[in-house]
Design an enzyme around this catalytic site. Structure first.
Site, PDB file in Angstrom:
ATOM      1  N   ASP A   1      52.834  40.528  53.409  1.00  0.00           N
ATOM      2  CA  ASP A   1      52.303  41.318  52.312  1.00  0.00           C
ATOM      3  C   ASP A   1      50.911  41.798  52.706  1.00  0.00           C
ATOM      4  O   ASP A   1      50.351  41.352  53.716  1.00  0.00           O
ATOM      5  CB  ASP A   1      52.246  40.453  51.054  1.00  0.00           C
ATOM      6  CG  ASP A   1      52.022  41.281  49.803  1.00  0.00           C
ATOM      7  OD1 ASP A   1      52.013  42.516  49.893  1.00  0.00           O
ATOM      8  OD2 ASP A   1      51.828  40.675  48.729  1.00  0.00           O
TER       9      ASP A   1
ATOM     10  N   LYS B   1      49.308  50.856  32.743  1.00  0.00           N
ATOM     11  CA  LYS B   1      48.729  51.019  34.077  1.00  0.00           C
ATOM     12  C   LYS B   1      49.811  50.702  35.100  1.00  0.00           C
ATOM     13  O   LYS B   1      50.741  49.938  34.836  1.00  0.00           O
ATOM     14  CB  LYS B   1      47.522  50.089  34.284  1.00  0.00           C
ATOM     15  CG  LYS B   1      47.823  48.605  34.380  1.00  0.00           C
ATOM     16  CD  LYS B   1      46.561  47.836  34.734  1.00  0.00           C
ATOM     17  CE  LYS B   1      46.815  46.365  35.019  1.00  0.00           C
ATOM     18  NZ  LYS B   1      47.156  45.580  33.846  1.00  0.00           N
TER      19      LYS B   1
ATOM     20  N   ASP C   1      55.048  36.086  46.841  1.00  0.00           N
ATOM     21  CA  ASP C   1      54.336  35.356  45.794  1.00  0.00           C
ATOM     22  C   ASP C   1      54.986  35.475  44.423  1.00  0.00           C
ATOM     23  O   ASP C   1      54.650  34.726  43.512  1.00  0.00           O
ATOM     24  CB  ASP C   1      52.873  35.819  45.700  1.00  0.00           C
ATOM     25  CG  ASP C   1      52.743  37.320  45.491  1.00  0.00           C
ATOM     26  OD1 ASP C   1      53.773  37.968  45.216  1.00  0.00           O
ATOM     27  OD2 ASP C   1      51.614  37.837  45.596  1.00  0.00           O
TER      28      ASP C   1
ATOM     29  N   ASP D   1      60.569  37.394  44.747  1.00  0.00           N
ATOM     30  CA  ASP D   1      60.468  37.146  46.188  1.00  0.00           C
ATOM     31  C   ASP D   1      61.285  35.926  46.615  1.00  0.00           C
ATOM     32  O   ASP D   1      61.513  35.721  47.806  1.00  0.00           O
ATOM     33  CB  ASP D   1      59.008  36.908  46.597  1.00  0.00           C
ATOM     34  CG  ASP D   1      58.184  38.175  46.555  1.00  0.00           C
ATOM     35  OD1 ASP D   1      58.773  39.254  46.746  1.00  0.00           O
ATOM     36  OD2 ASP D   1      56.968  38.097  46.324  1.00  0.00           O
TER      37      ASP D   1
END
Length: 870
Positions: free
Chosen positions: A291, A407, A586, A590
């Site tokens: 990542d 957002k 995380d 995943d």
């Protein structure tokens, strides 16, 4: 604590008898049992008893060694205690899960592991109850939905040991520890089950092979010895000696201890490994799928600037602009509202997602009210962050009516926008030119390595209920602006990336961020200068064959705007190509990719409990450099296993060949070594240096070699040639030379009587002692030679492994006791050696080490010549 710690009580283990029995019946122990049986039938009951004593001592040693290794792995849980978020005295705070008590208000969100039985007060959750019920599908739990039925089916209850897969809620703890449903039905194992690593499996197979060869050779030489003129007792002694000489007693416990040492070393480096078998896999890692945020970067977000449809603003311009520009004011308000973080207030540090903390800091600097109480009082609903949609939104009571603030990734937010807020506060249609301007502003930020979020709002109809589905709420948005956040690369990552390149390890970046942002960070840390960027949409459009070809042919790859499901597909494709994959993650989604990868690496700081449970390794600092340190430690441990295998195997020829000389001569040459002396060597003088080699520092050039192939065996042909053909034969020649020198100086001739009562008996005993001492002396040479596989001893330093020096001192003391203590001399058939014999022994270690040092120097020159030719 009135209720006691929130943990399950350990049941007293009943496994130790089985574990001890396994040590008594492994192949090498069975080999010794055979030798003890032969000794009891045809040679000596005393010898049989001695071999049985060795079996028991070795089994106890291995048993306690293994138990210590298991306890070391279990103790790693203390490095990373599970943390939970509670509301105490009206404030959010993180505490250890074991400190939960009934009456606590426990705050849960997606990815959390539930640590107590609790009742929902507010909100709704999707919960994985499989640990309690076996049901694979998540169950829906919501406040105020209680009803009749079994407790586990109560719609407003959640239970310890289960995991939250979606939603968020406030819950009231009513049971902890053994009072929970989990405690009552004992569904959770209270200890780590030991699993045999592939390395140990390989060595066990080799042990069976050694056992079979030794037994066949020993039994075959009995009739050969009788044909050669030996008596039954002498032939039996020879068979027993050949069997015992081929038993590397300390091999299996030493491997277990070495792997456990590796686990401890990794823990101190910030990487917690859950099982011993992961150590060897780490050492052969070929691809790291990493990542970006928090792993390659510091995960310390700061807003570098904002932009509206009218243009960019720097940080020092935002506060003033918010008083005259409605779009800027709306952006600041959205940053404060669509947020679950909490700013530091002098009593506690900031908490929450680093991106949300940065947005709160932006809002606070612009004069917005960012207090948690103010935000929570007006919040009407929340649609939590969805990693597939890359969006989060909340609904708040505003003067204009219920207002949704959202957002997320710019492309996702823009796709849902129909209007843009102008400086005067009016919503105007979002035309193609304005949309193109916003996209250009976002791309400009991303090329500078900044993470970009888009913020928008929607005023909902006041006379209608808030939509229950996010698809109905997150539409017809009014664009407010962009926030560009800077997350600097970690200082140590560039060096770690360089070491990966030298070690032949490929790095692939898989991130939810924009491709240009990830590419800039990858350029800064040295992963890629001109990477091929593949977006999530492009990846979905690729067939399996196209993805395989992409992974093979593109050396520099960045998968941007990728969903967690994409990680699973990439891991599958890489493993199908024979790669050994370390995958970071995380989030809740995943977990499948972390389980599928050879090494699943979860983030200890930012990762969810679900991800940590699915992983093989947890990084306590979320740092990419810790992954590379773990790979290095894995290679070191694997190398050290091979080093002590070479060390142990090198002693088989000087222990076995004297018996062959005895048998081949038909008794004309007396037995140069007794079985009890072999046992003293294998169990007394050999074990501690072998253990010390498991602590050997990394050899120079360790991270400049290509990864080990998945199919490569731990014991290679080159190792056997080195152990048996070089150090073993040199040691044998020296040992037999010492034996014959003592006999010849005493006037012995082949066939002379050396039995008890003969004139040469005392000299013969001294000669066998010389053989015993010669093997011990050669062990010192093989110990120093085995410290490196390729490099010179000078390059690693003679005194860098102090444990080995102490081990050599220990074996010298044991040998001295066997030779010089009167009480032990009749047991081991030894006699004191004089100054002449000791002077002969002094060069033995140097000769053995020197021959192997010359061999390694020759190989280094060959390697250099090949490299120059290329």
């Amino acid at each position: 604590m009135a209720h006691g710690p929130n943990e399950l009580k350990r049941r007293r283990s009943r496994r130790w008898p089985r574990d001890l029995a396994r040590q008594l019946t492994h192949p090498l122990a069975l080999l010794l049992w055979v030798a003890a049986g032969l000794a009891f039938i045809g040679v000596s009951a005393v010898l049989a008893a001695a071999i049985v004593a060795v079996i028991l001592l070795n089994a106890l040693f291995a048993f306690f060694q293994e138990r210590q290794a298991e306890r070391a792995v279990e103790a790693l849980a203390e490095y990373l205690p599970q943390r939970v978020t509670v509301q105490r005295d009206g404030r959010r705070r993180e505490v250890d899960a074991r400190e939960l008590v009934p009456g606590d208000v426990l705050l849960l969100e997606a990815g959390d592991r539930i640590s107590a039985d609790a009742r929902l007060l507010e909100g709704a959750l999707e919960v994985d109850l499989s640990t309690l019920t076996g049901e694979s599908l998540p169950a829906y739990r919501a406040a105020g939905t209680s009803g009749p039925g079994p407790l586990l089916e109560a719609r407003d209850f959640v239970f310890s040991g289960t995991s939250v897969t979606g939603g968020d809620a406030r819950t009231l703890v009513f049971a902890t520890g053994m009072g929970t449903e989990l405690g009552r039905i004992a569904a959770l194992s209270e200890r780590v089950e030991r699993e045999e690593s592939p390395l140990e499996t390989q060595v066990r197979r080799v042990a069976w092979l050694i056992a079979a060869v030794a037994i066949v050779a020993g039994l075959a030489f009995v009739p050969l010895g009788l044909v050669a003129g030996l008596g039954l007792a002498e032939a039996g002694s020879f068979a027993i000696g050949l069997i015992v000489a081929n038993v590397p007693e300390g091999l299996l416990p030493t491997i277990t201890l070495s792997l456990a040492i590796g686990v401890g070393l990794l823990a101190r480096s910030g990487a917690l490994v859950k099982r011993l078998s992961a150590i060897e896999t780490l050492g052969s890692t070929t691809v790291i799928c990493s990542d970006k945020t928090g792993t390659l970067t510091e995960n310390r977000m700061r807003v570098a600037g904002i932009a509206t449809a009218e243009g960019k603003l720097e940080n020092d311009e935002i506060r003033a602009a918010s008083t005259r520009d409605a779009a800027v004011a709306g952006l600041v308000r959205a940053a404060a509202r669509c947020n679950n973080a909490e700013l530091a207030d002098g009593q506690q540090e900031s908490s929450g997602d680093p991106t949300e903390v940065a947005l709160l800091e932006l809002a606070a600097a612009a004069g917005e009210d960012v207090r948690v109480g103010s935000r929570e009082r007006t919040r009407l609903a929340q649609f939590h962050f969805d990693p597939a949609l890359r969006l989060m939104s909340t609904v708040h009571a505003e003067s204009a009516g219920p207002t949704l603030h959202i957002k997320g990734a710019p492309e996702e937010v823009l796709a849902r926008c129909a209007r843009a807020v102008d400086p005067g506060g009016e919503d105007r249609a979002l035309d193609d030119d304005t949309r193109a301007t916003i996209e250009r502003l976002a791309a400009d930020y991303e090329t500078r390595g900044l993470r970009v979020l888009a913020l928008s709002r929607r005023v909902l109809p006041p006379d209608e209920p808030i939509p229950a589905e996010r698809e109905d709420a997150e539409r017809d948005l009014s664009f407010l602006g962009l926030a560009a956040l800077f997350d600097p690369p970690r200082a140590e990552v560039a060096d770690a990336v360089s070491r990966c390149g030298a070690a032949g390890i490929r790095i692939i970046v898989i991130t939810g961020d924009a491709g240009l942002t990830a590419a800039e960070i990858a350029r800064r840390v040295g992963i890629a200068d001109r990477p091929r960027i593949v977006t999530g949409a492009e990846l979905e459009a690729l067939s399996e064959a196209e993805l395989d070809r992409l992974l093979r042919e593109e050396p520099q790859l960045i998968f941007a705007r990728s969903s967690p499901e994409a990680k699973l597909r990439i891991a599958d494709a890489l493993r199908a190509e024979g790669q050994i994959v370390a995958m970071t993650g995380d989030g809740v989604n995943d977990a499948p990719a972390l389980r599928r990868a050879d090494i699943g690496v979860a983030m200890g700081l930012s990762g969810t409990d679900v991800a940590r449970e699915a992983s093989t390794m947890v990084l306590t600092d979320d740092n990419f450099a810790s992954i590379v340190a773990a790979v290095r430690a894995g290679r070191r441990v694997y190398d050290n296993v091979r080093k002590f295998i070479v060390y142990i195997f090198a002693h088989a020829p000087p222990e076995a060949i004297p018996f062959v000389v005895f048998a081949a001569s038909g008794g004309l040459v007396p037995l140069p070594l007794t079985v009890l002396q072999i046992l003293a060597i294998d169990l007394g003088t050999e074990t501690v240096p072998a253990l010390a080699l498991g602590r050997e520092p990394a050899e120079p050039g360790l991270m400049e070699r290509p990864p080990r192939r998945r199919t490569e065996n731990v014991i290679r042909k080159e190792m056997l040639i080195r152990a048996w053909g070089w150090m073993g034969l040199v040691s044998t020649a020296l040992v037999l030379a010492g034996f014959f020198v003592v006999l010849l100086l005493a006037g012995w001739s082949p066939g002379d009587d050396v039995e008890s009562g003969s004139p040469l008996h005392d000299d013969y005993v001294r000669a066998t002692t010389m053989t015993f001492a010669g093997i011990v002396a050669c062990q010192i040479g093989t110990a120093f030679a085995s410290r490196t596989e390729r490099a010179s001893l000078r390059s690693v330093g003679v005194f860098t492994n102090r444990l080995l020096l102490w081990g050599i001192l220990f074996e010298l003391l044991v040998a001295a006791a066997v030779i010089y203590l009167p009480a032990l001399q009749p047991v081991f058939h030894t006699a004191p050696l004089g100054p002449v014999e000791l002077a002969i022994l002094v060069p033995f270690p140097v000769i053995v080490w020197g021959v192997d040092e010359l061999r390694r120097a020759y190989r280094r020159r060959q390697t250099s010549a090949v490299a120059i030719a290329k």
